[in-house]
Design a protein around this motif. Sequence first.
Motif, PDB file in Angstrom:
ATOM      1  N   LEU A  64       0.808  -1.228   0.000  1.00 42.36           N
ATOM      2  CA  LEU A  64       0.000   0.000   0.000  1.00 42.36           C
ATOM      3  C   LEU A  64       0.835   1.269   0.000  1.00 42.36           C
ATOM      4  O   LEU A  64       0.320   2.344  -0.272  1.00 42.36           O
ATOM      5  CB  LEU A  64      -0.931   0.011   1.215  1.00 42.36           C
ATOM      6  CG  LEU A  64      -2.015  -1.073   1.263  1.00 42.36           C
ATOM      7  CD1 LEU A  64      -2.806  -0.966   2.554  1.00 42.36           C
ATOM      8  CD2 LEU A  64      -2.936  -0.957   0.060  1.00 42.36           C
ATOM      9  N   ILE A  65       2.135   1.140   0.304  1.00 42.99           N
ATOM     10  CA  ILE A  65       3.017   2.310   0.388  1.00 42.99           C
ATOM     11  C   ILE A  65       3.998   2.304  -0.774  1.00 42.99           C
ATOM     12  O   ILE A  65       4.670   1.308  -1.043  1.00 42.99           O
ATOM     13  CB  ILE A  65       3.802   2.317   1.714  1.00 42.99           C
ATOM     14  CG1 ILE A  65       2.839   2.312   2.911  1.00 42.99           C
ATOM     15  CG2 ILE A  65       4.715   3.542   1.777  1.00 42.99           C
ATOM     16  CD1 ILE A  65       3.536   2.124   4.248  1.00 42.99           C
ATOM     17  N   CYS A  66       4.088   3.439  -1.451  1.00 42.90           N
ATOM     18  CA  CYS A  66       5.063   3.606  -2.536  1.00 42.90           C
ATOM     19  C   CYS A  66       6.110   4.625  -2.100  1.00 42.90           C
ATOM     20  O   CYS A  66       5.772   5.742  -1.693  1.00 42.90           O
ATOM     21  CB  CYS A  66       4.365   4.095  -3.809  1.00 42.90           C
ATOM     22  SG  CYS A  66       5.493   4.602  -5.131  1.00 42.90           S
ATOM     23  N   GLU A  67       7.368   4.244  -2.170  1.00 41.14           N
ATOM     24  CA  GLU A  67       8.468   5.168  -1.898  1.00 41.14           C
ATOM     25  C   GLU A  67       9.012   5.641  -3.250  1.00 41.14           C
ATOM     26  O   GLU A  67       9.633   4.876  -3.972  1.00 41.14           O
ATOM     27  CB  GLU A  67       9.558   4.487  -1.079  1.00 41.14           C
ATOM     28  CG  GLU A  67      10.638   5.440  -0.617  1.00 41.14           C
ATOM     29  CD  GLU A  67      11.650   4.757   0.281  1.00 41.14           C
ATOM     30  OE1 GLU A  67      12.154   5.410   1.202  1.00 41.14           O
ATOM     31  OE2 GLU A  67      11.947   3.564   0.059  1.00 41.14           O
ATOM     32  N   GLN A  68       8.738   6.898  -3.570  1.00 39.71           N
ATOM     33  CA  GLN A  68       9.061   7.414  -4.906  1.00 39.71           C
ATOM     34  C   GLN A  68      10.257   8.367  -4.844  1.00 39.71           C
ATOM     35  O   GLN A  68      10.203   9.394  -4.161  1.00 39.71           O
ATOM     36  CB  GLN A  68       7.846   8.155  -5.478  1.00 39.71           C
ATOM     37  CG  GLN A  68       8.088   8.742  -6.864  1.00 39.71           C
ATOM     38  CD  GLN A  68       6.783   9.134  -7.528  1.00 39.71           C
ATOM     39  OE1 GLN A  68       5.853   8.326  -7.631  1.00 39.71           O
ATOM     40  NE2 GLN A  68       6.691  10.367  -7.995  1.00 39.71           N
ATOM     41  N   PRO A  69      11.337   8.050  -5.554  1.00 35.51           N
ATOM     42  CA  PRO A  69      12.512   8.930  -5.557  1.00 35.51           C
ATOM     43  C   PRO A  69      12.177  10.316  -6.102  1.00 35.51           C
ATOM     44  O   PRO A  69      11.445  10.453  -7.086  1.00 35.51           O
ATOM     45  CB  PRO A  69      13.491   8.202  -6.487  1.00 35.51           C
ATOM     46  CG  PRO A  69      13.041   6.778  -6.483  1.00 35.51           C
ATOM     47  CD  PRO A  69      11.548   6.837  -6.361  1.00 35.51           C
ATOM     48  N   LEU A  70      12.707  11.328  -5.433  1.00 37.03           N
ATOM     49  CA  LEU A  70      12.519  12.706  -5.884  1.00 37.03           C
ATOM     50  C   LEU A  70      13.543  13.036  -6.972  1.00 37.03           C
ATOM     51  O   LEU A  70      14.631  12.486  -6.992  1.00 37.03           O
ATOM     52  CB  LEU A  70      12.702  13.669  -4.712  1.00 37.03           C
ATOM     53  CG  LEU A  70      11.777  13.466  -3.507  1.00 37.03           C
ATOM     54  CD1 LEU A  70      12.183  14.406  -2.376  1.00 37.03           C
ATOM     55  CD2 LEU A  70      10.323  13.696  -3.891  1.00 37.03           C
ATOM     56  N   LYS A  71      13.149  13.935  -7.841  1.00 36.97           N
ATOM     57  CA  LYS A  71      14.088  14.384  -8.881  1.00 36.97           C
ATOM     58  C   LYS A  71      15.034  15.436  -8.331  1.00 36.97           C
ATOM     59  O   LYS A  71      16.124  15.642  -8.837  1.00 36.97           O
ATOM     60  CB  LYS A  71      13.318  14.946 -10.081  1.00 36.97           C
ATOM     61  CG  LYS A  71      12.470  13.927 -10.813  1.00 36.97           C
ATOM     62  CD  LYS A  71      11.837  14.566 -12.040  1.00 36.97           C
ATOM     63  CE  LYS A  71      11.015  13.558 -12.839  1.00 36.97           C
ATOM     64  NZ  LYS A  71       9.801  13.147 -12.122  1.00 36.97           N
ATOM     65  N   ARG A  72      14.569  16.126  -7.274  1.00 35.46           N
ATOM     66  CA  ARG A  72      15.389  17.189  -6.690  1.00 35.46           C
ATOM     67  C   ARG A  72      15.026  17.357  -5.219  1.00 35.46           C
ATOM     68  O   ARG A  72      13.869  17.201  -4.842  1.00 35.46           O
ATOM     69  CB  ARG A  72      15.192  18.511  -7.448  1.00 35.46           C
ATOM     70  CG  ARG A  72      13.750  18.984  -7.471  1.00 35.46           C
ATOM     71  CD  ARG A  72      13.444  19.961  -8.564  1.00 35.46           C
ATOM     72  NE  ARG A  72      13.375  19.302  -9.849  1.00 35.46           N
ATOM     73  CZ  ARG A  72      12.310  18.618 -10.272  1.00 35.46           C
ATOM     74  NH1 ARG A  72      11.274  18.450  -9.485  1.00 35.46           N
ATOM     75  NH2 ARG A  72      12.291  18.076 -11.456  1.00 35.46           N
ATOM     76  N   TRP A  73      16.012  17.626  -4.401  1.00 33.29           N
ATOM     77  CA  TRP A  73      15.780  17.927  -2.986  1.00 33.29           C
ATOM     78  C   TRP A  73      16.985  18.698  -2.494  1.00 33.29           C
ATOM     79  O   TRP A  73      18.124  18.264  -2.654  1.00 33.29           O
ATOM     80  CB  TRP A  73      15.622  16.655  -2.149  1.00 33.29           C
ATOM     81  CG  TRP A  73      15.276  16.955  -0.712  1.00 33.29           C
ATOM     82  CD1 TRP A  73      14.039  17.148  -0.181  1.00 33.29           C
ATOM     83  CD2 TRP A  73      16.202  17.123   0.376  1.00 33.29           C
ATOM     84  NE1 TRP A  73      14.123  17.424   1.160  1.00 33.29           N
ATOM     85  CE2 TRP A  73      15.436  17.407   1.535  1.00 33.29           C
ATOM     86  CE3 TRP A  73      17.584  17.061   0.487  1.00 33.29           C
ATOM     87  CZ2 TRP A  73      16.017  17.634   2.781  1.00 33.29           C
ATOM     88  CZ3 TRP A  73      18.173  17.284   1.739  1.00 33.29           C
ATOM     89  CH2 TRP A  73      17.389  17.566   2.857  1.00 33.29           C
ATOM     90  N   ILE A  74      16.744  19.870  -1.933  1.00 33.02           N
ATOM     91  CA  ILE A  74      17.835  20.728  -1.479  1.00 33.02           C
ATOM     92  C   ILE A  74      17.667  20.999   0.006  1.00 33.02           C
ATOM     93  O   ILE A  74      16.598  21.449   0.444  1.00 33.02           O
ATOM     94  CB  ILE A  74      17.838  22.087  -2.237  1.00 33.02           C
ATOM     95  CG1 ILE A  74      17.823  21.844  -3.752  1.00 33.02           C
ATOM     96  CG2 ILE A  74      19.026  22.927  -1.826  1.00 33.02           C
ATOM     97  CD1 ILE A  74      19.037  21.140  -4.284  1.00 33.02           C
ATOM     98  N   HIS A  75      18.709  20.730   0.784  1.00 29.01           N
ATOM     99  CA  HIS A  75      18.651  21.062   2.215  1.00 29.01           C
ATOM    100  C   HIS A  75      18.643  22.573   2.369  1.00 29.01           C
ATOM    101  O   HIS A  75      19.502  23.282   1.843  1.00 29.01           O
ATOM    102  CB  HIS A  75      19.865  20.485   2.959  1.00 29.01           C
ATOM    103  CG  HIS A  75      20.015  21.044   4.341  1.00 29.01           C
ATOM    104  ND1 HIS A  75      19.101  20.788   5.333  1.00 29.01           N
ATOM    105  CD2 HIS A  75      20.947  21.873   4.881  1.00 29.01           C
ATOM    106  CE1 HIS A  75      19.477  21.424   6.435  1.00 29.01           C
ATOM    107  NE2 HIS A  75      20.589  22.086   6.182  1.00 29.01           N
TER     108      HIS A  75
END
Length: 384
Positions: A343-354
């Motif tokens: 039921l849970i999908c872990e989807q990689p992000l294209k971008r993430w900035i701290h």
Amino acid sequence: MKILAIEDQKLILLSVEKRLTELGYEVRTASDGQSGIDLFEAYKPDLVLVDINMPDMSGLQVVKHIRFFKESKTPILIMSGNTTEQVIMDGFTLGIDDYMKKPVSLDEMVARIKRIIGTPENNKKNLLEQPDAQMLQKNCVGVVIPCYNEEERLLSDEFKDFAHKNLGYHLCFVNDGSTDNTLEVLQKLQQTNPDNISIYNCEQNGGKAEAVRQGVQHLIKDEQFDYIGFLDADLSTDFRDFDDLVKTIENSDFKIVSGSRIARMGANITKESARKIISTTINLIIQTILGMPFKDTQCGAKVMDRDIAVKMFEQKFITKWLFDVEIFMRMKRYYGKNEAIKLICEQPLKRWIHADGSKLSMKDSVKIVGQLFEIAVDYRKWSF
């Protein structure tokens, strides 16, 4: 020229009514099929704009009533997120004039209406003068954005632009007892788009977990939201990626889609080196506690089915920061490990900035380890 718009989602209906009224059409609205039928008989519109998936009475039933029971030839235009070929064919068999699939721009909607019934003589705006494309979404999504002392970091223009262009999203900012001018900043932001932006104000600071829970429970009261999610105020995960999460849940059987900051080829994922080491260590502990193959539970971008949101946010969380882990634990306890994984999908992000100015210090990171063990012990006692 008179238009009757029948749509059960208020965010969509308000946007449609506003644009058509600006263009000189006389517009009446109904939020369900039976009300639409009653209004059709009294209003006698020149065109009916109707959704398919509505409670109690579907759009196709409305079409059938107009065409066969009333024997009316009034033009009917369907605008729906239902893209099932058989439903579309059934619509044309019943005698509709056109079928638009959401997401669709307001500009395209207007162009199709003009093609069918023409342009009002008192037209106030030219379609080609619109500065940007506003999109009517396939589903309505409520997004909780927790804020604590975000006066300096709140990216008001990005939130304002997104709410303006993406009709069907509602942004609910939760002011978590801020001691700076965050509330005033949010109030100014809300004034730019009161239909799509709201504020839930907590008098006292309760921590991110409780702020998000309060915001989710507030949005759950509004039945128009198909999905409810949350996003960090610093937009370390931006709206493009969040919209991708929504598209995934719309087109799948997943009940939760969670962003993942796991680095991969072609993705722009940046973290401070020290934070990266700590994050990796904490993630290993979380994976051990969960016993499920999820790599990044702590990403602050998630969207879920409203029914899941009701279950997962009913009871208070036991930690202030690790409620994401608790959501996964609650899914595991409620559905069982194997079903929760499905039921849970872990989807990689294209971008993430701290983003600079994180509320978590190195000292807090040490506390997190202790709280993880607290979660591991406490959730063994839970029963649903």
